[in-house]
Design a protein around this motif. Structure first.
Motif, PDB file in Angstrom:
ATOM      1  N   SER A   5       0.826  -1.204   0.000  1.00  0.00           N
ATOM      2  CA  SER A   5       0.000   0.000   0.000  1.00  0.00           C
ATOM      3  C   SER A   5       0.861   1.255   0.000  1.00  0.00           C
ATOM      4  O   SER A   5       0.585   2.220  -0.705  1.00  0.00           O
ATOM      5  N   LEU A   6       1.941   1.240   0.804  1.00  0.00           N
ATOM      6  CA  LEU A   6       2.866   2.357   0.824  1.00  0.00           C
ATOM      7  C   LEU A   6       3.512   2.555  -0.535  1.00  0.00           C
ATOM      8  O   LEU A   6       3.660   3.676  -1.026  1.00  0.00           O
ATOM      9  N   ALA A   7       3.940   1.463  -1.167  1.00  0.00           N
ATOM     10  CA  ALA A   7       4.585   1.573  -2.474  1.00  0.00           C
ATOM     11  C   ALA A   7       3.630   2.170  -3.498  1.00  0.00           C
ATOM     12  O   ALA A   7       4.032   2.988  -4.338  1.00  0.00           O
ATOM     13  N   ALA A   8       2.359   1.758  -3.435  1.00  0.00           N
ATOM     14  CA  ALA A   8       1.383   2.297  -4.376  1.00  0.00           C
ATOM     15  C   ALA A   8       1.196   3.791  -4.169  1.00  0.00           C
ATOM     16  O   ALA A   8       1.109   4.563  -5.130  1.00  0.00           O
ATOM     17  N   ALA A   9       1.156   4.204  -2.906  1.00  0.00           N
ATOM     18  CA  ALA A   9       1.010   5.632  -2.626  1.00  0.00           C
ATOM     19  C   ALA A   9       2.220   6.408  -3.102  1.00  0.00           C
ATOM     20  O   ALA A   9       2.105   7.513  -3.640  1.00  0.00           O
ATOM     21  N   THR A  10       3.407   5.834  -2.912  1.00  0.00           N
ATOM     22  CA  THR A  10       4.629   6.500  -3.355  1.00  0.00           C
ATOM     23  C   THR A  10       4.625   6.711  -4.856  1.00  0.00           C
ATOM     24  O   THR A  10       5.027   7.765  -5.361  1.00  0.00           O
ATOM     25  N   ALA A  11       4.162   5.724  -5.592  1.00  0.00           N
ATOM     26  CA  ALA A  11       4.154   5.834  -7.049  1.00  0.00           C
ATOM     27  C   ALA A  11       3.240   6.950  -7.528  1.00  0.00           C
ATOM     28  O   ALA A  11       3.454   7.527  -8.591  1.00  0.00           O
ATOM     29  N   ALA A  35      13.428   6.370  -1.178  1.00  0.00           N
ATOM     30  CA  ALA A  35      12.292   6.698  -0.312  1.00  0.00           C
ATOM     31  C   ALA A  35      11.320   5.541  -0.082  1.00  0.00           C
ATOM     32  O   ALA A  35      10.940   5.284   1.068  1.00  0.00           O
ATOM     33  N   PRO A  36      10.884   4.825  -1.134  1.00  0.00           N
ATOM     34  CA  PRO A  36       9.943   3.719  -0.867  1.00  0.00           C
ATOM     35  C   PRO A  36      10.498   2.679   0.096  1.00  0.00           C
ATOM     36  O   PRO A  36       9.783   2.177   0.963  1.00  0.00           O
ATOM     37  N   LEU A  38      12.816   3.233   2.423  1.00  0.00           N
ATOM     38  CA  LEU A  38      12.879   3.840   3.750  1.00  0.00           C
ATOM     39  C   LEU A  38      11.514   3.802   4.434  1.00  0.00           C
ATOM     40  O   LEU A  38      11.402   3.441   5.608  1.00  0.00           O
ATOM     41  N   LEU A  39      10.484   4.190   3.704  1.00  0.00           N
ATOM     42  CA  LEU A  39       9.149   4.217   4.285  1.00  0.00           C
ATOM     43  C   LEU A  39       8.741   2.829   4.775  1.00  0.00           C
ATOM     44  O   LEU A  39       8.206   2.677   5.875  1.00  0.00           O
ATOM     45  N   SER A  40       8.990   1.834   3.944  1.00  0.00           N
ATOM     46  CA  SER A  40       8.592   0.480   4.289  1.00  0.00           C
ATOM     47  C   SER A  40       9.409  -0.076   5.451  1.00  0.00           C
ATOM     48  O   SER A  40       8.857  -0.608   6.421  1.00  0.00           O
ATOM     49  N   SER A  41      10.730   0.051   5.369  1.00  0.00           N
ATOM     50  CA  SER A  41      11.594  -0.564   6.377  1.00  0.00           C
ATOM     51  C   SER A  41      11.512   0.131   7.731  1.00  0.00           C
ATOM     52  O   SER A  41      11.660  -0.504   8.777  1.00  0.00           O
ATOM     53  N   LEU A  42      11.267   1.446   7.722  1.00  0.00           N
ATOM     54  CA  LEU A  42      11.228   2.203   8.972  1.00  0.00           C
ATOM     55  C   LEU A  42       9.818   2.388   9.525  1.00  0.00           C
ATOM     56  O   LEU A  42       9.638   2.996  10.575  1.00  0.00           O
ATOM     57  N   ALA A  62       7.200  14.592  -2.152  1.00  0.00           N
ATOM     58  CA  ALA A  62       6.558  13.831  -1.086  1.00  0.00           C
ATOM     59  C   ALA A  62       6.386  12.390  -1.524  1.00  0.00           C
ATOM     60  O   ALA A  62       6.194  12.099  -2.710  1.00  0.00           O
ATOM     61  N   TRP A  63       6.438  11.488  -0.547  1.00  0.00           N
ATOM     62  CA  TRP A  63       6.268  10.060  -0.791  1.00  0.00           C
ATOM     63  C   TRP A  63       5.358   9.477   0.293  1.00  0.00           C
ATOM     64  O   TRP A  63       5.342   9.955   1.426  1.00  0.00           O
ATOM     65  N   GLY A  64       4.637   8.429  -0.033  1.00  0.00           N
ATOM     66  CA  GLY A  64       3.870   7.707   0.959  1.00  0.00           C
ATOM     67  C   GLY A  64       2.431   8.146   1.067  1.00  0.00           C
ATOM     68  O   GLY A  64       1.868   8.749   0.144  1.00  0.00           O
ATOM     69  N   GLU A  65       1.827   7.867   2.218  1.00  0.00           N
ATOM     70  CA  GLU A  65       0.407   8.108   2.431  1.00  0.00           C
ATOM     71  C   GLU A  65       0.166   9.228   3.431  1.00  0.00           C
ATOM     72  O   GLU A  65       0.658   9.195   4.555  1.00  0.00           O
ATOM     73  N   ALA A  66      -0.631  10.213   3.004  1.00  0.00           N
ATOM     74  CA  ALA A  66      -1.078  11.254   3.925  1.00  0.00           C
ATOM     75  C   ALA A  66      -2.131  10.700   4.876  1.00  0.00           C
ATOM     76  O   ALA A  66      -2.232  11.108   6.037  1.00  0.00           O
ATOM     77  N   SER A  67      -2.935   9.779   4.382  1.00  0.00           N
ATOM     78  CA  SER A  67      -3.932   9.060   5.159  1.00  0.00           C
ATOM     79  C   SER A  67      -4.220   7.766   4.402  1.00  0.00           C
ATOM     80  O   SER A  67      -3.778   7.614   3.256  1.00  0.00           O
TER      81      SER A  67
END
Length: 360
Positions: A5-11, A35-36, A38-42, A62-67
């Motif tokens: 889900s994070l990867a999809a938001a990053t894209a 970034a993708p 980092l977001l996933s691993s952290l 910006a990368w990832g999910e705001a919500s």
């Protein structure tokens, strides 16, 4: 939240606004790839960054999910937590430049917290002591109706205090006769073309706020203030906060003397415990006026961080070179991204080494 889900938001995140020809020179090029991961691993929901070079905003991304199921973009609004304090301090600095307040006047002539009205130490508080975290006050008064009291003698030692900044704001309102938010708008936001920043709830927040996530990526309740705090809960974007940093580089609203006073070491927080030639060894480590200030390898750096439940934010700048970085996250784990982001964006190696040693 799943990594997929994070990867999809990053894209889907908002693209960096720059030309193809300078892609290889982008200060964010390494971070775009990393970034993708980092977001996933952290376990960080979103990361939003603005880079300042030569005193100007170079890039924002910006990368990832705001919500959940909503990607973060460069227009996503974040609660910046204690990054509110440098903005509030700047209001005081610009009032001092206009002669409307003095950094060294006793604030008790205009306002005293009722809890300590009978304590003679109240008469010793000045804007300078508050902005350099030497007020003698705790960070916050006890919860549940507990009363504020001094925990140190004013002016004698470092003690980080949000209560001090609330005192400063009320002094400013009492002396000027103007609401603090109006002063911030007139003295800081309008001169800096800062249009996506506010202390309290606005209609234009709708659909733009990043929601906070805890360390396990569970959603928390957003923190949006309906009454302003000078020390916390400012809402902004990294790009808008970078405009504030640029205004500082441009010496907006301050005299040359005040510009230098801001970064001058006012409060020693840590004495030097390393060899002078050791990488990252800081000859100075403490607070200036509203900012942490470091002297590392002969170079001056200003920095501040912010942390609330589900929020971590970071900013640093180097006044001499006009370099800086603003980093916002909506995650309890956001602090874990600071060193990787600094390394990937080419920040000064000595500054990074100092931060790394302070975290060890």
């Amino acid at each position: 939240m799943a990594a997929a889900s994070l990867a999809a938001a990053t894209a889907q995140a908002h693209p960096v606004q720059r030309g193809v020809d300078d892609a290889a020179l982008s200060p964010l090029s390494g971070l775009e790839t990393a970034a993708p991961r980092l977001l996933s691993s952290l376990k960080i929901a979103s990361l939003s960054v603005a880079i300042v070079e030569n005193g100007e905003i170079a890039e924002a991304h910006a990368w990832g999910e705001a919500s959940p199921d909503r990607p973060a973009t460069i227009a996503t609004l974040y609660n910046v937590a204690s990054l509110t304090k440098p903005v509030s301090a700047e209001v005081a600095m610009r009032l001092a430049a206009e002669g409307r307040i003095s950094l060294d006047e006793p604030m008790s002539a205009y306002w005293v917290d009722p809890d300590v009205a009978n304590d003679p130490r109240s008469a010793r508080l000045t804007p300078r002591l508050v902005m350099s975290h030497r007020s003698g006050l705790p960070n916050w008064r006890p919860a549940g109706g507990g009363k504020l009291s001094f925990i140190n003698e004013p002016g004698e030692t470092f003690g980080y205090s949000g209560e001090g900044f609330e005192w400063l704001a009320r002094f400013i309102e009492a002396k000027t006769g103007e609401p603090f938010e109006n002063l911030a708008q007139a003295l800081v936001f309008e001169p800096g073309a800062i249009r996506d920043t506010a202390y309290t709830r606005r209609t234009w927040f709708e659909g733009r706020l990043a929601v906070p996530y805890d360390a396990d990526l569970d959603v928390l309740a957003p923190q949006v203030a309906d009454h302003f705090f000078a020390s916390d809960d400012l809402i902004s974007t990294p790009r808008d906060y970078a405009r504030f940093v640029v205004g500082m580089f441009q010496k907006q609203g301050v005299t040359p003397d005040l510009y230098l006073e801001r970064e001058k070491l006012q409060t020693v927080r840590l004495t030097q415990t390393c060899a002078g030639d050791e990488p990252g060894c800081a000859a100075e480590d403490g607070f200036g006026l509203g900012w942490e200030t470091f002297l590392i390898g002969g170079r001056r750096f200003l920095m501040h961080t912010g942390m609330d439940d589900g929020t971590f934010t970071f900013v640093y700048l180097e006044p001499e070179t006009g370099a800086g970085l603003v980093l916002f996250t909506n995650s309890t784990n956001g602090w874990k991204a600071v060193l990787p982001v600094l390394e990937l964006t080419g920040a000064d190696a000595g500054f990074i080494a100092h931060l790394r040693s302070s975290l060890s």
